[in-house]
Design an enzyme around this catalytic site. Structure first.
Site, PDB file in Angstrom:
ATOM      1  N   ASP A   1      37.477 -20.592 -12.453  1.00 33.73           N
ATOM      2  CA  ASP A   1      36.098 -20.538 -11.981  1.00 33.73           C
ATOM      3  C   ASP A   1      35.381 -21.866 -12.213  1.00 33.73           C
ATOM      4  OD1 ASP A   1      36.272 -19.954 -14.779  1.00 33.73           O
ATOM      5  OD2 ASP A   1      34.174 -19.335 -14.742  1.00 33.73           O
TER       6      ASP A   1
ATOM      7  N   GLU B   1      35.344 -18.284 -17.372  1.00 32.70           N
ATOM      8  CA  GLU B   1      35.053 -19.128 -18.534  1.00 32.70           C
ATOM      9  C   GLU B   1      33.614 -19.587 -18.527  1.00 32.70           C
ATOM     10  OE1 GLU B   1      34.658 -22.812 -20.929  1.00 32.70           O
ATOM     11  OE2 GLU B   1      34.322 -22.526 -18.786  1.00 32.70           O
TER      12      GLU B   1
END
Length: 511
Positions: free
Chosen positions: A149, A213
């Protein structure tokens, strides 16, 4: 008087002698480089693959995404792209949670994927359990981690579409080029190329790729739980993002860059400080409003920040580099028993080095009032704490209570995210990492540091002996500033070097 002067002179000479001996006894802690070994040709075009990876808008948001279905489609499409591009590596990858991936490599992997044959059996064509028990005893392995991400990116300030994967001369530009799709592509290319060359690790090697994350890392916690609870895995080491090779950081090195390996990281805790008051019309105000009392509390907190010191982790950073410094700086670092106040005073002058001296405190949000002519019924401030290893929620709250005594404030704290214990570059796993760094960044001086921010690797503290946070990229100050900023980019040369680094590191941890 003469006797006093004589004693003073003897004391000075004695101090000088002690300092000189300690300076002379400093020896280098830099590991020898690992033997050079040519990596196989990359299985894919690194820059073209990263450019395409950037085009998938795998954005994480702190709150609910604007369009959850669009976000899911972006991750699904990215998965499909990765599986097509890296079939050997991801052909049997396990999907954890929504969009995280776990890959198990090695002769006797502890994790089998959804009841399928162990990956090693798939590599060799052997039947499941052939030559070994169907459920082999877990062996300690190593894990490489990166996240899929990225943070949001608006177009303002960018020279090109942040999700266009633009090639700009020697650079690939776009959100995630450095944080962290560059690592994803370099790790997967290294693994795919090694597998294509016939490589099979003798020890378990795991690859893990989280999907959130940038929004707390719950996916990393799920991956750690999968390894621990269902596979019984114990890891010797984890390598995640964190430090990098940078040009500036420690004086006295004669211009040599430092390879900053984060052996620890700070925890995170948000504290809400609120003041309640009776509402009313602003034309008849009390001496102090809720906002005024809150302002007084904020002022007290900022006037009395958490204690800072030349703590053991900072001392480790400085002494690790001491032998590589010029004589004057070497003497300073070798004699911290005498020079610590001077060095601390210098570090206090810079906000980056100051953050290394202890827990940091930052008032980041203030809210209160609903209308210009209405006395606020409630005013609140959010204070973000980055907890130094060893500091706790209770210590912070006790300190806040002491500082704001006499003010009618309400204090509430979120559950803290505490980091795992610091790791050690002198361990067996640390030496493997250090030797690989020295081989690929021969001019750099390796130093252990504390990462001021949190990484996904914190979720693996219960199953990993050592956690290291290092991105094998040499970053200029401008490139470093582009992380989470505008015009994020990585050069083709840096991406190629990262690929070679991961090839060597995989070979080393797989032996």
């Amino acid at each position: 008087m003469r006797r006093t002067l004589a004693l003073l002179g003897i004391s000075i000479l004695l101090l000088a002698a002690i300092a000189g001996v300690r300076t002379w006894r400093i020896t280098s802690r830099q590991p020898e480089p690992s033997p050079a070994m040519e990596p196989p040709a990359p299985a894919v075009d690194l820059t073209a693959t990263l450019a395409e990876a950037i085009q998938y808008k795998t954005v994480s948001y702190d709150d609910a995404p604007p369009d959850a279905e669009e976000q899911a489609r972006a991750f699904d499409s990215f998965h499909a792209f990765l599986r097509t591009t890296f079939p050997r590596t991801l052909g049997m990858a396990e999907r954890i949670g929504a969009h995280s991936l776990l890959v198990s490599l090695g002769a006797t992997p502890a994790v089998t994927i959804d009841g399928a044959a162990p990956i090693s059996a798939a590599r060799t064509g052997a039947a499941p359990g052939a030559g070994a028990s169907a459920t082999p005893a877990p062996a300690k392995g190593s894990l490489l981690y990166a996240h899929l991400d990225v943070v949001p990116a608006g177009a303002e300030g960018w020279r090109a579409d942040p999700f266009g994967g633009t090639r700009d001369g020697d650079f690939v530009v776009g959100r995630g080029a450095l944080d962290d799709k560059g690592s994803v592509i370099a790790i997967l290319t290294a693994t795919e190329s090694l597998l294509a060359s016939g490589w099979t690790p003798a020890r378990p090697v795991y690859l893990a790729f989280g999907d959130n994350e940038e929004a707390g890392g719950s996916s990393a916690a799920a991956i750690a739980a999968r390894l621990r609870d269902q596979g019984g895995v114990q890891l010797e080491s984890i390598l995640d993002e964190g430090g990098a090779v940078v040009d500036k950081g420690i004086p006295g090195l004669g211009g040599r860059p430092i390879a900053a390996v984060a052996i620890a990281e700070k925890g995170v805790m948000n504290v809400e400080v609120c003041v309640a008051a009776a509402p009313g019309h602003s034309s008849t105000p009390p001496p102090t409003t809720a906002v005024g009392t809150l302002s007084a509390a904020i002022a007290r907190l900022e006037e009395h920040p958490p204690a800072r010191s030349l703590n053991p982790l900072v001392r480790e950073t400085l002494t690790y580099a001491a032998a590589e410094m010029s004589l004057g700086y070497r003497a300073l670092m070798a004699n911290l028993w005498l020079t610590a106040p001077l060095i601390k005073a210098q570090m206090e002058k810079d906000h980056v080095s100051r953050a290394l001296l202890g827990t940091s405190q930052a008032v980041t949000m203030v809210r209160g009032g609903v209308k210009a002519n209405v006395l606020p019924e409630r005013a609140c401030a959010t204070v973000n704490y980055r907890l130094f290893p060893g500091d706790t929620r209770e210590l912070v709250l006790d300190r806040i209570g002491s500082i704001t005594r006499g003010l009618e404030v309400q204090v509430n704290a979120s559950p803290p995210v505490l980091p795992p214990a610091p790791s050690h570059l002198d361990s067996a796993a640390g030496r493997i990492l250090g030797r690989t760094i020295r081989s690929h960044f021969p001019d750099a001086v390796i130093v252990p540091v504390v990462a001021p921010g949190a990484t996904d690797s914190r979720h693996f503290g219960g199953i990993a002996e050592d956690i290291f946070r290092f991105l094998p990229v040499h970053l200029s100050s401008e490139e470093l500033a582009s992380v989470h900023g505008v015009n994020e980019r990585i050069s083709t040369a840096s991406l190629t070097r990262a690929y070679a680094f991961y090839v060597a590191y995989l070979r080393a941890i797989g032996q």
